[in-house]
Design an enzyme around this catalytic site. Structure first.
Site, short mmCIF file in Angstrom:
data_model
loop_
_atom_site.label_atom_id
_atom_site.label_comp_id
_atom_site.label_asym_id
_atom_site.label_seq_id
_atom_site.Cartn_x
_atom_site.Cartn_y
_atom_site.Cartn_z
N GLY A 210 0.84 -1.21 0.00
CA GLY A 210 0.00 0.00 0.00
C GLY A 210 0.86 1.24 0.00
N ASN A 211 0.24 2.38 0.27
CA ASN A 211 1.03 3.61 0.37
C ASN A 211 0.42 4.55 1.42
OD1 ASN A 211 -0.88 5.50 -0.98
ND2 ASN A 211 -0.50 4.18 -2.74
N ALA A 212 1.09 5.69 1.64
CA ALA A 212 0.74 6.56 2.78
C ALA A 212 -0.36 7.56 2.48
CB ALA A 212 2.01 7.30 3.23
N ALA A 277 -3.77 7.84 -5.09
CA ALA A 277 -2.38 7.41 -5.26
C ALA A 277 -2.40 5.92 -5.59
CB ALA A 277 -1.60 7.68 -3.97
#
Ligand code: CTP
Length: 406
Positions: A210-212, A277
């Site tokens: 995943g990402n932030a 994102a």
């Protein structure tokens, strides 16, 4: 510090206005509370006085020498009515002045935001809908209520939006440009889809890449577009920021899901904004079973590239559709950032690109953002502000683009 006048009408959601009042006060604003006489049946004067730290005005006849019904309205930078009941909406729409709050509404020249709350039948009644339409014509900004559990066992549209949601919508209206766009409902009839949050690419049934992304920028765009009258759909990946209740919500997990949902949304959207994102890579062969450790061996995963959603939306663009991309870059200087942005805009082919410098990860989850908005001719706007205000400036650029492409 701004002067916020909080009007409270007589509905059970008046208790939530206490939380809203606290939020305004904690954000450093001076809040004067004007409850209607019926609101005092739900929450007493002492509570409003203690939470605001200021005298509470309830009657036209008190302190008549100070002409409070004129002074309070004139002195406010922003009036927020929460909850606005069916009765309050009816009285305000017809210009009645039969209590202090309705007097204030007639004398206020600042932006006025109303957050209705009532039973579904009352909200959907043609009389209430006509009153809301009249108020909007008069430049009052009326939020749509949330859908969900009401006072009894019933559910449906009519819930007061969460205090944090009302606060964010309200405070953005302290900005002159945002307030005039919201009062004019400059995006009424525009169907806008915004993607928000990060995607998750499965490694196995319990692990993912995943990402932030917090989704806060996408949620702010949805909130601003709703205030300006647009029909809003949010295609949401994993996000911690709440999505405003007035938007249609489509939830997705992976970049492939996001691509599918955005392609479907594109068929009936006038504006597409890719604030999500999405992961650029996905495990080439996710494991059907949970991956096990083997001795002290590490793990090597090979990835394939995901679909570029933005570029594929551009390829299928409908006539007149405005498409906005975001670019998160780590640049050494402002000129390098602009160069990277120009190249990305050309590569993706979107109408507008919102450029932000993510060196140091400063943007993720933060309340503020610093962006440069560019189109094929160069810089359209540059702004460093709260994400709700940045959202309005992005929508200003979208509105200008729509005018020039029609
Ligand atoms: N984006 C997309 N599909 C992807 C990746 C990104 O639609 N698979 C969108 C993002 O939502 C954003 C824009 O493309 O609006 C730019 O995202 P960014 O991550 O900055 O660019 P990349 O396409 O990943 O390009 P690069 O790796 O070259 O920086």
């Amino acid at each position: 510090m701004s002067r916020v006048l909080l009007g409270v009408a007589g509905g059970i959601a008046a208790y939530k206005a206490c939380l809203l009042l606290r939020r305004f006060a904690e954000a450093g604003h001076q809040v004067t509370v004007v409850p209607t006489p019926s609101a005092l049946n739900f929450v007493g004067e002492t509570t409003w006085a203690a939470l605001s730290g200021r005298p509470v005005h309830t009657q036209v006849w008190a302190d008549a020498h100070q002409v409070p019904h004129v002074a309070l309205g004139r002195e406010a930078d922003l009036v927020v009515v929460a909850p606005a009941t069916a009765d309050l909406l009816a009285r305000a729409a017809t210009g009645r002045a039969d209590d202090l709050l309705t007097n204030v509404l007639l004398t206020a020249t600042c932006p006025v935001l109303m957050a209705p709350a009532m039973h579904t039948e009352m909200w959907l009644h043609p009389a209430t809908q006509a009153n809301v339409a009249t108020l909007r014509e008069h430049g009052v900004i009326v939020l749509d209520p949330d859908s969900g559990r009401l006072t009894g066992a019933d559910t449906g549209p009519g819930r007061l939006p969460e205090p944090s949601e009302i606060e964010q919508a309200a405070l953005s209206l302290l900005d002159v440009g945002a307030a005039s766009a919201a009062r004019a409902r400059d995006l009424a009839g525009v169907r806008l889809t915004v993607s928000a949050g990060g995607t998750r690419e499965a490694l196995d049934p319990v692990r993912y890449l995943g990402n932030a992304s917090s989704g806060r920028m996408g949620a702010a765009i949805a909130r601003a577009a709703l205030l300006r009258g647009a029909d809003v759909r949010v295609v949401a990946g994993a996000m911690t920021a709440p999505v405003p209740g007035g938007a249609d919500l489509v939830t997705v997990t992976s970049t492939a899901d996001l691509a599918e949902a955005m392609t479907r949304a594109a068929a009936d959207s006038d504006v597409l904004i890719m604030a999500a994102a999405p992961a650029d890579f996905t495990p080439a062969s996710p494991s059907a079973a949970k991956l096990k450790k083997e001795g002290d061996a590490g793990l090597t995963v090979s990835f394939t590239q995901t679909v570029d959603v933005l570029a594929s939306l551009v390829r299928q663009r409908r006539p007149g559709q405005v498409i906005v991309g975001f670019a998160a870059e780590t640049a050494g200087s402002a000129s390098e950032l602009l160069e990277l942005g120009r190249a990305k805009l050309a590569r993706k082919g979107c109408d507008l690109l919102v450029l932000n410098d993510v060196s140091g990860g400063a943007v993720f989850g933060a309340a503020d953002n610093t962006v440069t908005i560019i189109d094929g001719d160069g810089v359209v706007d540059a702004v460093a502000a709260d994400k709700n205000l940045v959202a309005h400036r992005i929508l200003d650029a979208v509105a200008t683009k729509r005018r020039s492409t029609r």
